[in-house]
Design an enzyme around this catalytic site. Sequence first.
Site, mmCIF file in Angstrom:
data_model
loop_
_atom_site.group_PDB
_atom_site.id
_atom_site.type_symbol
_atom_site.label_atom_id
_atom_site.label_comp_id
_atom_site.label_asym_id
_atom_site.label_seq_id
_atom_site.Cartn_x
_atom_site.Cartn_y
_atom_site.Cartn_z
ATOM 1 N N HIS A 4 -3.288 11.142 5.233
ATOM 2 C CA HIS A 4 -2.025 11.491 4.585
ATOM 3 C C HIS A 4 -2.011 10.900 3.181
ATOM 4 C CE1 HIS A 4 -1.602 8.053 7.285
ATOM 5 N NE2 HIS A 4 -0.811 7.522 6.343
ATOM 6 N N GLY B 290 0.815 -1.214 0.000
ATOM 7 C CA GLY B 290 0.000 0.000 0.000
ATOM 8 C C GLY B 290 0.850 1.266 0.000
ATOM 9 N N GLN B 291 0.164 2.410 0.048
ATOM 10 C CA GLN B 291 0.875 3.704 0.041
ATOM 11 C C GLN B 291 1.911 3.794 1.174
ATOM 12 O OE1 GLN B 291 -0.720 8.134 0.004
ATOM 13 N NE2 GLN B 291 -0.855 7.346 2.087
ATOM 14 N N TYR C 75 -15.499 0.681 9.117
ATOM 15 C CA TYR C 75 -14.030 0.812 9.160
ATOM 16 C C TYR C 75 -13.596 1.411 10.503
ATOM 17 C CZ TYR C 75 -9.425 2.914 8.294
ATOM 18 O OH TYR C 75 -8.112 3.300 8.396
ATOM 19 N N THR D 123 -6.235 5.476 13.426
ATOM 20 C CA THR D 123 -6.698 6.471 12.461
ATOM 21 C C THR D 123 -7.572 7.563 13.082
ATOM 22 O OG1 THR D 123 -8.288 6.717 10.615
ATOM 23 C CG2 THR D 123 -8.515 4.741 11.922
HETATM 24 P P1 NAP Z 1 -3.613 1.277 1.441
HETATM 25 O O1 NAP Z 1 -2.786 1.996 0.436
HETATM 26 O O2 NAP Z 1 -5.050 1.024 1.142
HETATM 27 O O3 NAP Z 1 -2.891 -0.121 1.726
HETATM 28 C C1 NAP Z 1 -3.520 -1.128 2.447
HETATM 29 C C2 NAP Z 1 -2.611 -2.331 2.478
HETATM 30 O O4 NAP Z 1 -3.266 -3.386 3.212
HETATM 31 C C3 NAP Z 1 -2.280 -2.907 1.090
HETATM 32 O O5 NAP Z 1 -0.959 -3.361 1.085
HETATM 33 C C4 NAP Z 1 -3.226 -4.091 0.999
HETATM 34 O O6 NAP Z 1 -2.781 -5.111 0.140
HETATM 35 C C5 NAP Z 1 -3.177 -4.579 2.441
HETATM 36 N N1 NAP Z 1 -4.266 -5.486 2.757
HETATM 37 C C6 NAP Z 1 -5.585 -5.304 2.529
HETATM 38 N N2 NAP Z 1 -6.273 -6.397 2.914
HETATM 39 C C7 NAP Z 1 -5.362 -7.281 3.390
HETATM 40 C C8 NAP Z 1 -5.439 -8.585 3.902
HETATM 41 N N3 NAP Z 1 -6.605 -9.236 4.022
HETATM 42 N N4 NAP Z 1 -4.294 -9.208 4.312
HETATM 43 C C9 NAP Z 1 -3.098 -8.573 4.197
HETATM 44 N N5 NAP Z 1 -2.955 -7.329 3.686
HETATM 45 C C10 NAP Z 1 -4.088 -6.695 3.296
HETATM 46 O O7 NAP Z 1 -3.547 2.008 2.854
HETATM 47 P P2 NAP Z 1 -2.526 3.136 3.371
HETATM 48 O O8 NAP Z 1 -3.065 4.468 2.996
HETATM 49 O O9 NAP Z 1 -1.153 2.757 3.000
HETATM 50 O O10 NAP Z 1 -2.742 3.009 4.947
HETATM 51 C C11 NAP Z 1 -1.928 2.151 5.742
HETATM 52 C C12 NAP Z 1 -2.666 1.825 7.032
HETATM 53 O O11 NAP Z 1 -2.906 3.020 7.751
HETATM 54 C C13 NAP Z 1 -4.025 1.181 6.867
HETATM 55 O O12 NAP Z 1 -4.203 0.303 7.957
HETATM 56 C C14 NAP Z 1 -5.004 2.324 6.975
HETATM 57 O O13 NAP Z 1 -6.248 1.844 7.424
HETATM 58 C C15 NAP Z 1 -4.296 3.185 7.998
HETATM 59 N N6 NAP Z 1 -4.498 4.625 7.915
HETATM 60 C C16 NAP Z 1 -4.335 5.293 6.753
HETATM 61 C C17 NAP Z 1 -4.431 6.662 6.723
HETATM 62 C C18 NAP Z 1 -4.232 7.446 5.452
HETATM 63 O O14 NAP Z 1 -4.653 8.613 5.402
HETATM 64 N N7 NAP Z 1 -3.573 6.901 4.452
HETATM 65 C C19 NAP Z 1 -4.677 7.376 7.908
HETATM 66 C C20 NAP Z 1 -4.806 6.659 9.090
HETATM 67 C C21 NAP Z 1 -4.691 5.284 9.098
HETATM 68 P P3 NAP Z 1 -3.154 -5.119 -1.457
HETATM 69 O O15 NAP Z 1 -2.121 -4.243 -2.116
HETATM 70 O O16 NAP Z 1 -3.035 -6.548 -1.814
HETATM 71 O O17 NAP Z 1 -4.539 -4.564 -1.586
HETATM 72 O O1 F7E Z 2 -12.563 10.607 1.813
HETATM 73 C C1 F7E Z 2 -15.305 12.758 0.745
HETATM 74 C C2 F7E Z 2 -15.639 11.573 1.614
HETATM 75 O O2 F7E Z 2 -11.978 8.336 0.990
HETATM 76 C C3 F7E Z 2 -12.344 11.875 2.373
HETATM 77 C C4 F7E Z 2 -8.472 6.462 4.574
HETATM 78 O O3 F7E Z 2 -7.095 6.465 4.299
HETATM 79 O O4 F7E Z 2 -8.307 8.546 5.749
HETATM 80 C C5 F7E Z 2 -8.949 7.902 4.666
HETATM 81 O O5 F7E Z 2 -10.361 7.891 4.872
HETATM 82 C C6 F7E Z 2 -13.644 12.670 2.351
HETATM 83 C C7 F7E Z 2 -14.860 11.913 2.870
HETATM 84 O O6 F7E Z 2 -10.706 9.375 2.922
HETATM 85 C C8 F7E Z 2 -15.535 11.637 -2.689
HETATM 86 O O7 F7E Z 2 -17.052 11.467 1.827
HETATM 87 C C9 F7E Z 2 -16.197 13.339 -1.532
HETATM 88 O O8 F7E Z 2 -15.639 12.746 3.694
HETATM 89 O O9 F7E Z 2 -10.328 10.220 0.672
HETATM 90 P P1 F7E Z 2 -11.370 9.593 1.497
HETATM 91 P P2 F7E Z 2 -11.306 9.076 4.366
HETATM 92 O O10 F7E Z 2 -12.680 8.558 4.302
HETATM 93 O O11 F7E Z 2 -11.070 10.299 5.193
HETATM 94 C C10 F7E Z 2 -8.539 7.963 7.041
HETATM 95 C C11 F7E Z 2 -7.749 8.747 8.060
HETATM 96 C C12 F7E Z 2 -8.277 6.513 7.061
HETATM 97 O O12 F7E Z 2 -7.898 5.951 8.084
HETATM 98 C C13 F7E Z 2 -8.732 5.719 5.877
HETATM 99 O O13 F7E Z 2 -8.036 4.472 5.801
HETATM 100 O O14 F7E Z 2 -13.928 12.989 0.991
HETATM 101 N N1 F7E Z 2 -15.521 12.518 -0.706
HETATM 102 N N2 F7E Z 2 -16.231 12.802 -2.760
HETATM 103 C C14 F7E Z 2 -15.082 11.461 -1.378
HETATM 104 N N3 F7E Z 2 -14.350 10.400 -1.011
HETATM 105 C C15 F7E Z 2 -14.027 9.485 -1.959
HETATM 106 N N4 F7E Z 2 -13.265 8.443 -1.632
HETATM 107 N N5 F7E Z 2 -14.473 9.617 -3.254
HETATM 108 C C16 F7E Z 2 -15.230 10.683 -3.660
HETATM 109 O O15 F7E Z 2 -15.609 10.750 -4.824
#
Ligand code: NAP
Ligand code: F7E
Length: 368
Positions: free
Chosen positions: A186, A14-15, A156, A132
Amino acid sequence: MKRRKKALITGITGQDGAYLSEFLVGKGYEVFGMVRRSSLPNTGRIRHLCGGSSPGVNLLQGDLADSESIFRIVMEIRPDEIYNLGSQSHVGVSFKEPEYTADVSGIGTLRFLEAIRMFNLEKKTKFYQASTSELFGKVREIPQSEKTPFYPRSPYGVAKLFAYWTVVNYREAYGLFAANGILFNHESPLRGEEFVTRKITRGVTRVYLGLQDCLSLGNLDSRRDWGHARDYVKAMWLILRRKKPEDFVIATGRQHSVREFVEMSAKKMGIIIRWRGKGLKEVGIAYKIGRPEIDIPEKGRVKEGQVIVRIDPRFYRPSDVSTLLGNSKKARKLLGWKPEVSFGQLVEDMIVSDFELAEKEAREKSVL
Ligand code: NAP
Ligand code: F7E
């Protein structure tokens, strides 16, 4: 010779997994990544770190929904540090697949903590949990800190709440070094394309080159505290450097709406947007077109007056989180962490990278 530390990353494809593995390789770690089976390769973001000359990344087959694969990996590697980033991480998808989300993003964490206990690694292995800002959901306080009560608003968020408290409980009950990083949103050029920021930067650059007519979005007024993923993975590592395990909020302390993200993205391409209409009828119009702020050819296909953003109710959520703003004072003080990348730089980084992708696509389709 000093033994290299072993780090195991779930969600390495993932990212965050990609940025974190690059960071840890740079720090001299031996990095192991758990990868689940997919019908097409899912290692695109870390390809440059796999194979070839060491020190790179070693991949192991496993799934957060499968205890045995987790136990086998933990037993074989006996990691010094585990970064549990794997998750069904899309909030919108969690409403469609709630049980799977709970299993992977909630119980998956428990499986890892049990593996640490099962192989008597309590004194050796430090555990980082990707918690998160979605835990705060319907916010009880502004800004949100480690002390703010939780109120998740999606399957979630609820799954992550289970994981959060499981980490706290295993720390208190069994003395594990287990810590939560409560990270606010992020983003980066490596962000998945179904998240709103990347959808916008992909969409705006493709619209500019005539590869799509307009961009369809849901809730434009949602506000988020957006930082850069590269800054945030450093905080994960810093959290495990502490003597005692503790939980930390990681955020920029600044907030923008989805609407502002669209406006800023378009502005980087030289397009000034004006909004017309209300609710589902609202549209974003290319009101004025001038010189792009970034170094790209001025040969966009967008015309003044063209509708480039529309609302599509499919992207609304049954219950949304309307506002998130983090207070990361504790991390700034105890970890010495602070975000380096501003909102404007983040948008620019994503737009520049997505413009390159769009240009390549346009060349392949002979649009240019
Ligand atoms: P991401 O890009 O969606 O990556 C998710 C990762 O989890 C991918 O490598 C995915 O594998 C793997 N995964 C999904 N289902 C799985 C399973 N059943 N078994 C093993 N691996 C699995 O997420 P990210 O943005 O890098 O975020 C990393 C973590 O931080 C996540 O736990 C997310 O919920 C949390 N988080 C993210 C944010 C944010 O803003 N980015 C903020 C707060 C917390 P595949 O490549 O095979 O799909
Ligand atoms: O939505 C609105 C949507 O999907 C942000 C994950 O990394 O951050 C992420 O979750 C906002 C929401 O991120 C669209 O309704 C409008 O209010 O980019 P998002 P998220 O839901 O904040 C948290 C911290 C995590 O932990 C999660 O793993 O944007 N929105 N229009 C939309 N969202 C999406 N996806 N697509 C739209 O077209």
